[in-house]
Design a protein around this motif. Structure first.
Motif, PDB file in Angstrom:
ATOM      1  N   GLN A 101     100.565  14.885   7.836  1.00 28.97           N
ATOM      2  CA  GLN A 101      99.563  13.825   7.626  1.00 28.97           C
ATOM      3  C   GLN A 101     100.078  12.487   8.153  1.00 28.97           C
ATOM      4  OE1 GLN A 101      96.482  14.073   6.559  1.00 28.97           O
ATOM      5  NE2 GLN A 101      96.632  16.257   6.214  1.00 28.97           N
ATOM      6  N   VAL A 102     101.358  12.201   7.908  1.00 32.56           N
ATOM      7  CA  VAL A 102     101.944  10.938   8.392  1.00 32.56           C
ATOM      8  C   VAL A 102     101.975  10.935   9.921  1.00 32.56           C
ATOM      9  CG1 VAL A 102     104.085   9.588   8.513  1.00 32.56           C
ATOM     10  CG2 VAL A 102     103.313  10.503   6.336  1.00 32.56           C
ATOM     11  N   LEU A 103     102.381  12.063  10.503  1.00 32.13           N
ATOM     12  CA  LEU A 103     102.426  12.175  11.962  1.00 32.13           C
ATOM     13  C   LEU A 103     101.039  11.873  12.547  1.00 32.13           C
ATOM     14  CD1 LEU A 103     103.999  13.137  14.526  1.00 32.13           C
ATOM     15  CD2 LEU A 103     103.262  15.455  13.977  1.00 32.13           C
ATOM     16  N   ALA A 104     100.015  12.497  11.950  1.00 32.98           N
ATOM     17  CA  ALA A 104      98.650  12.308  12.438  1.00 32.98           C
ATOM     18  C   ALA A 104      98.214  10.843  12.292  1.00 32.98           C
ATOM     19  CB  ALA A 104      97.695  13.225  11.661  1.00 32.98           C
ATOM     20  N   LYS A 105      98.516  10.261  11.141  1.00 34.49           N
ATOM     21  CA  LYS A 105      98.072   8.887  10.859  1.00 34.49           C
ATOM     22  C   LYS A 105      98.669   7.910  11.877  1.00 34.49           C
ATOM     23  CE  LYS A 105      97.919   5.687   6.914  1.00 34.49           C
ATOM     24  NZ  LYS A 105      98.893   4.650   7.212  1.00 34.49           N
ATOM     25  N   VAL A 106      99.975   8.030  12.101  1.00 31.77           N
ATOM     26  CA  VAL A 106     100.636   7.096  13.017  1.00 31.77           C
ATOM     27  C   VAL A 106     100.076   7.267  14.434  1.00 31.77           C
ATOM     28  CG1 VAL A 106     102.833   6.452  14.091  1.00 31.77           C
ATOM     29  CG2 VAL A 106     102.745   6.953  11.639  1.00 31.77           C
ATOM     30  N   LEU A 107      99.931   8.517  14.871  1.00 30.53           N
ATOM     31  CA  LEU A 107      99.448   8.740  16.240  1.00 30.53           C
ATOM     32  C   LEU A 107      98.027   8.177  16.413  1.00 30.53           C
ATOM     33  CD1 LEU A 107     100.860  12.345  16.847  1.00 30.53           C
ATOM     34  CD2 LEU A 107     101.614  10.235  17.970  1.00 30.53           C
ATOM     35  N   ILE A 108      97.194   8.366  15.392  1.00 31.28           N
ATOM     36  CA  ILE A 108      95.824   7.821  15.470  1.00 31.28           C
ATOM     37  C   ILE A 108      95.878   6.292  15.503  1.00 31.28           C
ATOM     38  CG2 ILE A 108      93.646   7.565  14.187  1.00 31.28           C
ATOM     39  CD1 ILE A 108      94.045  10.537  13.278  1.00 31.28           C
TER      40      ILE A 108
END
Ligand code: PLP
Length: 414
Positions: free
Chosen positions: A289-296
């Motif tokens: 979830q953190v990976l996705a959030k930062v990339l977005i």
């Protein structure tokens, strides 16, 4: 004699691979780090025993002990997935799937699976695989929003009338609705086969719905999110199907089972049944979830705009560079990932417009959300300036230092 003295070449190469695994960041969604205890039994004397057949029904004598080992593996596997039958002999996920087809189908029967370029697996009917050569394969895919449209699957199934529907994927970041798949399978009189190779570690921790009781048969690998030894398993609830699966695996497509690997599967299952496992699986989800959030936040488009599981798929359809360029740039910085096709793909499967990134291996090393935040920002920095080799090398040094705080193995297990 030590391996070092007996075969220096293999000894040195294994140590080099140990350094590569320790110093870099493993973000291939299907890879993981297994326990030293699992490796201990993989490298044990159990490799010496021939045990064709199944517990109490062997074609060789001297199987009293390995019978107990295989029975333990089977019982733990059944408990994990909450099902009545398990075959723990498949040497790999592909052989597990081949066994399922051989058990339930005749050559030429129709199967319906997820398109490889939409996130399915080779063994789900691709023409280069025996699954697409022995059986007549048809495909469903994902929509431009990156999600399966179950009504479309229903529509295709009603036209094709397959004997078996495969659900499960290698690159699908969202929850799979097994109940809906079963409804569709029932409507057309097909078997439902769930290949949960990627998500099994999440399923057994209740971080993804279990395909049982919906699927007639379930297969998995044991080395991806399950973090066990490299291998395959097949599970079901129906006694007649279980008999067919056993015959399909041995003598159908395999000979003697790898008893060292079956013992290692049992050790892995013991870990999967522990409370520690539930924490690990939760952490995978938090980290992804953190990976996705930062990339977005950093302006990258994720297929389906996020994730429910252990992986994200970044789409570069809106960028000049390809998945292959991104893969190489990250590799220069010590991050191992893989290029991937995305919905609406315009490039070839060797170039692609996407990148698949997973967190199971980093989570196994102990990376927490704050560490993943650093990694995700490094990935975005690299992608923002994709041809900047100096930047890639600087980030490689920074990440090597970060990785050194998360020891995985202190030796190459010999
Ligand atoms: C969904 C799925 N099924 C099966 C397999 C095959 O597993 P193996 O590589 O052990 O043959 C994979 C491997 O990537 C997979 O992703």
């Amino acid at each position: 004699m030590s391996l070092e003295c007996f075969d220096k070449e293999i000894y040195e190469l294994t140590n080099k691979e140990l350094a590569r695994q320790c110093e870099g960041l493993e973000m291939i969604a299907s890879e993981n780090f297994t326990l030293p205890e699992v490796m201990e039994v993989m490298g044990s004397i159990l490799t010496n025993k021939y045990a064709e057949g199944y517990p109490q029904k062997r074609y060789y004598s001297g199987c009293e002990i390995v019978d107990q080992i295989e029975t333990l593996a089977i019982e733990r596997c059944k408990k994990l997935f909450n099902c009545n039958f398990a075959n723990v002999q498949p040497h790999s996920g592909s052989q597990a799937n081949q066994g399922v087809y051989a058990a339930l189908l005749n050559p030429g029967d129709k199967i319906l699976g997820m398109d490889l370029s939409h996130g399915g697996h080779l063994t789900h009917g691709a023409k280069v695989s025996s699954s697409g050569q022995f059986y007549e394969s048809f495909f469903y895919g994902v929509e431009l929003d990156g999600r399966i449209d179950y009504e479309k699957v229903r529509h295709i199934a009603n036209i094709v009338k397959p004997k078996l529907i495969v659900c499960g994927a290698s690159a699908y970041p969202r929850i799979i609705d097994f109940k809906k798949f079963r409804e569709i399978a029932d409507e057309v009189g097909a078997y439902l086969f769930a290949d949960i190779a990627h998500i099994a570690g999440l399923v057994v921790a209740n971080e993804h719905p279990n395909p049982f009781p919906y699927a007639h048969v379930v297969s998995s690998t044991t080395h991806k999110t399950l973090r066990g030894p490299r291998g395959g398993i097949i599970m079901c609830n129906d006694e007649e199907i279980a008999k067919k699966i056993n015959s399909a695996i041995f003598p159908g497509i395999q000979g003697g089972p790898l008893m060292n690997i079956i013992a290692a599967k049992a050790v892995g299952f013991k870990f999967n049944l522990s409370d520690e496992w539930k924490i690990y699986a939760k952490n995978i989800i938090k980290n992804t979830q953190v990976l996705a959030k930062v990339l977005i936040e950093r302006g990258y488009k994720l297929v389906s705009d996020g994730t429910d599981n252990h992986l994200v798929l970044i789409s570069f359809l809106d960028r000049e560079f390809s998945g292959k360029d991104a893969d190489l740039a990250l590799a220069n910085a010590g991050i191992t990932a893989n290029k991937n096709t995305v919905p609406g793909e315009k490039r070839s499967p060797f170039i692609t417009s996407g990148l698949r990134l997973g967190t199971p291996a980093l989570t196994a090393r102990g990376f927490k959300e704050e560490d993943i935040q650093i990694v995700a920002n490094c990935i975005a920095d690299i992608l923002d300036d994709i041809n900047n080799i100096d930047l890639q090398l600087n980030i490689k040094a920074k990440l090597k230092e970060l990785a050194s705080k998360f020891t995985i193995y202190t030796k190459a297990m010999f």
